[in-house]
Design a protein around this motif. Structure first.
Motif, PDB file in Angstrom:
ATOM      1  N   ILE A   1       0.820  -1.211   0.000  1.00  0.00           N
ATOM      2  CA  ILE A   1       0.000   0.000   0.000  1.00  0.00           C
ATOM      3  C   ILE A   1       0.855   1.263   0.000  1.00  0.00           C
ATOM      4  CG2 ILE A   1      -2.133  -0.883   1.050  1.00  0.00           C
ATOM      5  CD1 ILE A   1       0.007   0.706   3.446  1.00  0.00           C
ATOM      6  N   ALA A   2       2.161   1.092   0.133  1.00  0.00           N
ATOM      7  CA  ALA A   2       3.078   2.230   0.115  1.00  0.00           C
ATOM      8  C   ALA A   2       4.480   1.677  -0.056  1.00  0.00           C
ATOM      9  CB  ALA A   2       2.994   3.015   1.432  1.00  0.00           C
ATOM     10  N   GLY A   3       5.394   2.525  -0.538  1.00  0.00           N
ATOM     11  CA  GLY A   3       6.766   2.064  -0.727  1.00  0.00           C
ATOM     12  C   GLY A   3       7.357   1.508   0.558  1.00  0.00           C
ATOM     13  N   VAL A   4       6.973   2.077   1.680  1.00  0.00           N
ATOM     14  CA  VAL A   4       7.605   1.716   2.954  1.00  0.00           C
ATOM     15  C   VAL A   4       7.281   0.285   3.394  1.00  0.00           C
ATOM     16  CG1 VAL A   4       5.727   2.588   4.402  1.00  0.00           C
ATOM     17  CG2 VAL A   4       8.075   2.581   5.282  1.00  0.00           C
ATOM     18  N   VAL A   5       6.251  -0.305   2.792  1.00  0.00           N
ATOM     19  CA  VAL A   5       5.892  -1.677   3.142  1.00  0.00           C
ATOM     20  C   VAL A   5       7.097  -2.622   2.978  1.00  0.00           C
ATOM     21  CG1 VAL A   5       4.517  -3.615   2.285  1.00  0.00           C
ATOM     22  CG2 VAL A   5       3.436  -1.426   2.721  1.00  0.00           C
TER      23      VAL A   5
ATOM     24  N   ILE B   1      -1.392  -0.772  -4.353  1.00  0.00           N
ATOM     25  CA  ILE B   1      -2.859  -0.919  -4.456  1.00  0.00           C
ATOM     26  C   ILE B   1      -3.447  -0.626  -3.082  1.00  0.00           C
ATOM     27  CG2 ILE B   1      -4.755  -2.582  -4.723  1.00  0.00           C
ATOM     28  CD1 ILE B   1      -3.337  -3.835  -7.013  1.00  0.00           C
ATOM     29  N   ARG B   2      -4.416   0.264  -3.048  1.00  0.00           N
ATOM     30  CA  ARG B   2      -5.157   0.486  -1.797  1.00  0.00           C
ATOM     31  C   ARG B   2      -6.610   0.144  -2.071  1.00  0.00           C
ATOM     32  NH1 ARG B   2      -2.455   5.894   1.044  1.00  0.00           N
ATOM     33  NH2 ARG B   2      -0.369   4.992   1.121  1.00  0.00           N
ATOM     34  N   ALA B   3      -6.962  -1.078  -1.812  1.00  0.00           N
ATOM     35  CA  ALA B   3      -8.326  -1.504  -2.146  1.00  0.00           C
ATOM     36  C   ALA B   3      -8.815  -2.580  -1.197  1.00  0.00           C
ATOM     37  CB  ALA B   3      -8.351  -2.027  -3.577  1.00  0.00           C
TER      38      ALA B   3
ATOM     39  N   GLU C   1       1.078   4.903  -8.378  1.00  0.00           N
ATOM     40  CA  GLU C   1       2.526   4.796  -8.219  1.00  0.00           C
ATOM     41  C   GLU C   1       2.962   5.785  -7.151  1.00  0.00           C
ATOM     42  OE1 GLU C   1       4.729   4.278 -12.201  1.00  0.00           O
ATOM     43  OE2 GLU C   1       2.825   5.182 -12.708  1.00  0.00           O
ATOM     44  N   MET C   2       3.799   5.295  -6.239  1.00  0.00           N
ATOM     45  CA  MET C   2       4.255   6.172  -5.170  1.00  0.00           C
ATOM     46  C   MET C   2       5.747   6.447  -5.308  1.00  0.00           C
ATOM     47  SD  MET C   2       3.998   5.684  -1.073  1.00  0.00           S
ATOM     48  CE  MET C   2       2.278   6.066  -0.941  1.00  0.00           C
ATOM     49  N   LEU C   3       6.070   7.734  -5.371  1.00  0.00           N
ATOM     50  CA  LEU C   3       7.467   8.138  -5.362  1.00  0.00           C
ATOM     51  C   LEU C   3       7.891   8.174  -3.901  1.00  0.00           C
ATOM     52  CD1 LEU C   3       6.722  11.252  -7.593  1.00  0.00           C
ATOM     53  CD2 LEU C   3       7.742   9.125  -8.423  1.00  0.00           C
TER      54      LEU C   3
ATOM     55  N   TRP D   1      -0.224  11.576  11.417  1.00  0.00           N
ATOM     56  CA  TRP D   1       0.468  10.436  12.015  1.00  0.00           C
ATOM     57  C   TRP D   1       0.318   9.324  11.007  1.00  0.00           C
ATOM     58  CZ3 TRP D   1       3.099  10.141  16.681  1.00  0.00           C
ATOM     59  CH2 TRP D   1       3.557   8.861  17.040  1.00  0.00           C
ATOM     60  N   TRP D   2       1.403   8.657  10.646  1.00  0.00           N
ATOM     61  CA  TRP D   2       1.291   7.646   9.590  1.00  0.00           C
ATOM     62  C   TRP D   2       1.807   6.300  10.070  1.00  0.00           C
ATOM     63  CZ3 TRP D   2       2.898   4.065   6.031  1.00  0.00           C
ATOM     64  CH2 TRP D   2       2.046   3.869   4.934  1.00  0.00           C
ATOM     65  N   ALA D   3       1.051   5.241   9.745  1.00  0.00           N
ATOM     66  CA  ALA D   3       1.430   3.884  10.142  1.00  0.00           C
ATOM     67  C   ALA D   3       1.106   2.938   9.000  1.00  0.00           C
ATOM     68  CB  ALA D   3       0.627   3.475  11.377  1.00  0.00           C
TER      69      ALA D   3
ATOM     70  N   TRP E   1       2.844  15.379  -1.004  1.00  0.00           N
ATOM     71  CA  TRP E   1       3.998  14.633  -0.470  1.00  0.00           C
ATOM     72  C   TRP E   1       3.835  14.500   1.033  1.00  0.00           C
ATOM     73  CZ3 TRP E   1       9.365  15.946  -2.972  1.00  0.00           C
ATOM     74  CH2 TRP E   1      10.250  14.874  -2.787  1.00  0.00           C
ATOM     75  N   ASN E   2       4.137  13.307   1.500  1.00  0.00           N
ATOM     76  CA  ASN E   2       4.099  13.057   2.933  1.00  0.00           C
ATOM     77  C   ASN E   2       5.483  12.642   3.406  1.00  0.00           C
ATOM     78  OD1 ASN E   2       3.233  12.555   5.498  1.00  0.00           O
ATOM     79  ND2 ASN E   2       2.178  10.632   5.027  1.00  0.00           N
ATOM     80  N   ASN E   3       6.025  13.353   4.375  1.00  0.00           N
ATOM     81  CA  ASN E   3       7.307  12.980   4.996  1.00  0.00           C
ATOM     82  C   ASN E   3       6.992  12.396   6.364  1.00  0.00           C
ATOM     83  OD1 ASN E   3      10.187  14.142   3.945  1.00  0.00           O
ATOM     84  ND2 ASN E   3       8.469  15.272   3.070  1.00  0.00           N
ATOM     85  N   VAL E   4       7.278  11.110   6.531  1.00  0.00           N
ATOM     86  CA  VAL E   4       6.982  10.477   7.820  1.00  0.00           C
ATOM     87  C   VAL E   4       8.275  10.335   8.605  1.00  0.00           C
ATOM     88  CG1 VAL E   4       5.892   8.517   8.975  1.00  0.00           C
ATOM     89  CG2 VAL E   4       5.188   9.131   6.651  1.00  0.00           C
ATOM     90  N   PHE E   5       8.201  10.733   9.862  1.00  0.00           N
ATOM     91  CA  PHE E   5       9.363  10.583  10.731  1.00  0.00           C
ATOM     92  C   PHE E   5       9.178   9.276  11.486  1.00  0.00           C
ATOM     93  CE2 PHE E   5       8.338  15.246  10.490  1.00  0.00           C
ATOM     94  CZ  PHE E   5       9.190  15.474   9.415  1.00  0.00           C
TER      95      PHE E   5
ATOM     96  N   ILE F   1      13.520   8.098   8.000  1.00  0.00           N
ATOM     97  CA  ILE F   1      12.603   8.897   7.180  1.00  0.00           C
ATOM     98  C   ILE F   1      11.922   7.987   6.179  1.00  0.00           C
ATOM     99  CG2 ILE F   1      12.494  10.643   5.340  1.00  0.00           C
ATOM    100  CD1 ILE F   1      12.856  11.910   8.048  1.00  0.00           C
ATOM    101  N   ASP F   2      10.615   8.171   6.037  1.00  0.00           N
ATOM    102  CA  ASP F   2       9.845   7.455   5.013  1.00  0.00           C
ATOM    103  C   ASP F   2       8.997   8.496   4.307  1.00  0.00           C
ATOM    104  OD1 ASP F   2       7.830   5.982   3.659  1.00  0.00           O
ATOM    105  OD2 ASP F   2       6.614   5.971   5.493  1.00  0.00           O
ATOM    106  N   THR F   3       9.157   8.622   3.003  1.00  0.00           N
ATOM    107  CA  THR F   3       8.291   9.594   2.340  1.00  0.00           C
ATOM    108  C   THR F   3       7.471   8.925   1.251  1.00  0.00           C
ATOM    109  OG1 THR F   3       9.396  10.490   0.371  1.00  0.00           O
ATOM    110  CG2 THR F   3      10.286  11.148   2.519  1.00  0.00           C
ATOM    111  N   GLY F   4       6.349   9.519   0.937  1.00  0.00           N
ATOM    112  CA  GLY F   4       5.495   8.975  -0.106  1.00  0.00           C
ATOM    113  C   GLY F   4       4.803  10.108  -0.847  1.00  0.00           C
ATOM    114  N   ALA F   5       4.847  10.043  -2.184  1.00  0.00           N
ATOM    115  CA  ALA F   5       4.208  11.078  -2.996  1.00  0.00           C
ATOM    116  C   ALA F   5       3.491  10.401  -4.154  1.00  0.00           C
ATOM    117  CB  ALA F   5       5.271  12.048  -3.517  1.00  0.00           C
TER     118      ALA F   5
HETATM  119  N1  GLY Z   1       4.456   6.043   3.671  1.00  0.00           N
HETATM  120  C1  GLY Z   1       3.988   7.355   3.568  1.00  0.00           C
HETATM  121  C2  GLY Z   1       2.680   7.523   2.875  1.00  0.00           C
HETATM  122  O1  GLY Z   1       2.200   6.575   2.292  1.00  0.00           O
HETATM  123  O2  GLY Z   1       2.102   8.563   2.915  1.00  0.00           O
END
Ligand code: GLY
Length: 693
Positions: free
Chosen positions: A38-42, A66-68, A89-91, A155-157, A197-201, A220-224
């Motif tokens: 659901i995000a690059g950070v997975v 995919i977010r479904a 697509e997430m940058l 807050w992102w998880a 853009w989301n910058n997660v600490f 750092i985890d970011t998603g755009a």
């Molecule tokens: N991992 C950050 C976001 O999806 O927004």
């Protein structure tokens, strides 16, 4: 800037700033708690927790997502606004204990305002209400006062448990002429501001009780969202008006002969979005089915078909559109191209099987509409549509949305639960009872490959009826778990062993069935003399029965190799049952085999049996197995150590089952039947050994 240009600019920037660029990972995540990536950070959960070293301290990629389904689910919104997608697509860029807030914030600001040239006045910042540090960094860098919001926004998880942290988001003002709509305000969904853009600490690990423990390092985890960037950079208010979607929508128009209008816009959006999720997911190994991610994909495909129907289209939809997806995205994601024929076949079969149901279900639904009271469709009608016509609940809801009718979801769920309860009662068996024995150690069963043991085994647990007992008597039907055993418990399609337990050379139990429940090997049978927990027994398998199973299993590998040779390389195993001298093998293939093809496959298997090829059994790490070219099950996950079974130069497969050592031991193979079992899946039954003769 086109999609291709944006991906490149993003990755080039982070490469220049010391990041290792990694390819997009599969949509099927390693994390068993998630249906999809659901995000690059997975990809980076173990790295964030310090459980696995990161490939570099700084990493960036463009990740398909995919977010479904589950916690992150955008399915219902797709089509009805201008920025939601199920596939996107997430940058993303990551720091694993390397840079932190200041550098991350500075880089994202530089990319947006300098590299991409966005007007800083149109950018709005949000931070977590507790985060003075990030708020001050923004103020110093841009002069802006961040809007400070709570956990819901900042807050992102990844999921309910695991790595998480406060975040800061950058939003873009799409329509400065509008009034209001700032993030956090009651009108925030009006579409004026979009999050770019989301910058997660990433600083904490959350446990099941909600407790936060600091992660070993600050990350750092970011998603755009690439689609939103494309909209902004192409001056479009709607993501679906950007270059990639314009091309996909043109393909929809060409196929259906219908032009896009204000009224049918949602259908165009839904079809193009769903084409991407269904196409990419199947290319990554998801098969439409009735469970888990397979069901999400089936639902999405069926929603798309409904919208094809709204456009007046009959026949294949996503299967016909898939080549357009390959043209648009196949260079960036070669898996779309590599698996093209296979994906199209799976989609086509799924579409064929739903076409009639869709029409009949619509008839039922329309006949029920006059009975609808107060705008609520009764739950049992929605259930009948689900049960008989394969309408997922959200499809029914989507169809009724235009008519302002809602489904009585509680009543629908009641019907579903009643049905589940009925089927659960049928299959309950003793599995749950064994699962409750959490103190029992996993059975050591490595001796199954030797077929015998010379060490007595200790009886650890006895189940009689529904009760665990300390001792049981002659003639009792029991299930027994030992500390170690050479018995193979049913697994990976191979049926379990039969045999006996002996004490002092006397048989004390006839084992008729062996199963696996989690890590336990459960021997089922009838006692011929009393037995107690703590007794030592000699477990002996029925060697002849095992030989018949092993030769059937090796024959299954030859069958798969022959099918790939005679039909094509895309044929893949979808399931199997290996019993004494008999094989049931399910595989992906879009049509019935001809008599000649069946004969050719049977002949090839028999030729290999006659050549008496050596069969080797080796254990190795997964990377060495991959280097060897060992074939893995489509979509299956393997541990670090795997067994590789090869037969001459004909077959090389990852397999945990038991096998013979020379193909000549199979004696003979005979194909009995070939038929369809579900869309795109065929089943062959084959006999070997004495049975074939
Ligand atoms: N991992 C950050 C976001 O999806 O927004």
């Amino acid at each position: 800037m086109t999609y291709n240009e944006i991906r490149k600019v993003f990755l080039d920037y982070f490469k220049q700033h010391g990041h290792k660029i990694v390819p997009s990972a599969s949509l099927i995540p390693e994390d068993p708690n998630l249906l999809f990536t659901i995000a690059g950070v997975v990809l980076w959960k173990p790295e964030l927790r310090g459980e696995r070293p990161a490939p570099a301290p700084r990493v960036a990629n463009v990740q398909k997502c995919i977010r479904a389904g589950g916690k992150h689910n955008d399915l219902e919104d797709v089509g009805f606004d201008n920025r939601h997608h199920t596939f996107f697509e997430m940058l993303g860029n990551w720091s694993f204990g390397d840079y932190f807030k200041e550098e991350a914030i500075t880089m994202s600001w530089e990319v947006l305002t300098k590299v991409l040239g966005l007007d800083p006045n149109r950018l709005v910042i949000t931070t977590h209400h507790s985060d003075d540090e990030a708020t001050e960094i923004w103020k110093k860098l841009t002069g802006k006062d961040a809007i400070r919001l709570g956990d819901k926004d900042n807050w992102w998880a990844i999921g309910d448990t695991g790595p998480c942290g406060p975040c800061t988001e950058i939003h873009y003002d799409m329509q400065p002429d509008m009034i209001g709509g700032l993030p956090g305000s009651p009108e925030e969904d009006c579409g004026r501001f979009v999050e770019l853009w989301n910058n997660v600490f990433m600083t904490y690990d959350r446990d099941a009780n909600g407790n936060l423990t600091p992660l070993p390092k600050r990350n750092i985890d970011t998603g755009a969202g690439l689609e939103r960037w494309a909209a902004v950079l192409q001056n479009k208010l709607d993501n679906y008006d950007t270059d990639l979607f314009v091309n996909l929508k043109r393909a929809v128009s060409d196929l259906t002969g219908v032009k896009e209008t204000e009224t049918n816009k949602p259908s165009f959006k839904i079809i193009t979005d769903h084409l991407r999720s269904v196409g990419f997911a199947i290319a990554d190994g998801v098969i439409p089915s009735n469970a888990d991610r397979g069901y999400v994909i089936r639902r999405i495909l069926r929603r798309a078909m409904r919208h094809g129907q709204i456009l007046g289209h009959k026949g294949g939809l996503l299967s016909e559109l898939y080549p357009a997806l390959v043209t648009e995205m196949g260079d960036t994601y070669p898996e779309l191209k590599n698996n093209q024929q296979h994906v199209v076949e799976i989609i086509r079969n799924e579409e064929n099987s739903f076409t009639d149901m869709l029409q009949n279900g619509m008839k039922l639904l329309e006949s029920e509409l006059p009975n609808v009271n107060n705008g609520i469709l009764p739950g049992d009608v929605a259930f009948k549509l689900f049960d008989t016509y394969g309408f997922p609940l959200d499809l029914t809801q989507m169809i009724l949305r235009d008519k302002n009718i809602k489904v009585d979801v509680n009543a629908f769920e009641k019907c579903m639960n009643e049905q589940k309860e009925r089927s659960r009662a049928d299959t309950r068996g003793t599995k749950l009872l064994w699962e409750s024995q959490t103190d029992l150690p996993a059975t050591i069963d490595i001796e199954k490959y030797e077929t015998k043991t010379d060490k007595p085994a200790t009886v650890l647990s006895i189940l009689r009826g529904e009760e665990f007992v300390k001792s049981a008597n002659e003639n009792d039907e029991v299930e027994i778990v030992l500390d170690h055993t050479p018995f193979y418990g049913t697994q990976g399609g191979q049926v379990g062993d039969m045999g006996v337990f002996k004490i002092d050379d006397n048989v004390v139990m006839n084992v008729t069935e062996t199963n696996r429940v989690g890590g336990l090997v459960v021997h089922k049978g009838v006692l011929t003399s009393p037995i107690n927990v703590g007794d030592e027994v000699m477990p002996e398998i029925n060697q002849q029965n095992r030989q018949q199973i092993a030769r059937a299993h090796t024959a299954t590998h030859l069958l798969q190799a022959a099918l790939r040779k005679v039909l094509n390389e895309d044929v893949e195993q979808r399931g199997s049952k290996v019993s004494p001298d008999s094989v049931r093998f399910d595989f992906s293939f879009g049509r019935a085999m001809t008599t000649e093809e069946k004969q050719a496959v049977e002949d090839l298997v028999n030729e290999w049996i006659k050549s008496d090829l050596n069969v080797t059994h080796e254990e190795m790490d997964i990377d060495s197995a991959k280097k060897r070219g060992a074939m893995a099950l489509f979509g299956e996950k393997y541990g670090d150590r795997v067994r590789v079974i090869t037969a001459g130069d004909v077959s090389c497969e990852l397999c945990g089952g038991t096998h013979i050592y020379h193909t000549g031991e199979i004696i003979k193979a005979r194909i009995n039947k070939e038929k369809s079992i579900s869309s795109g899946i065929r089943r062959i039954t084959m006999s070997v050994g004495a049975l074939a003769e």
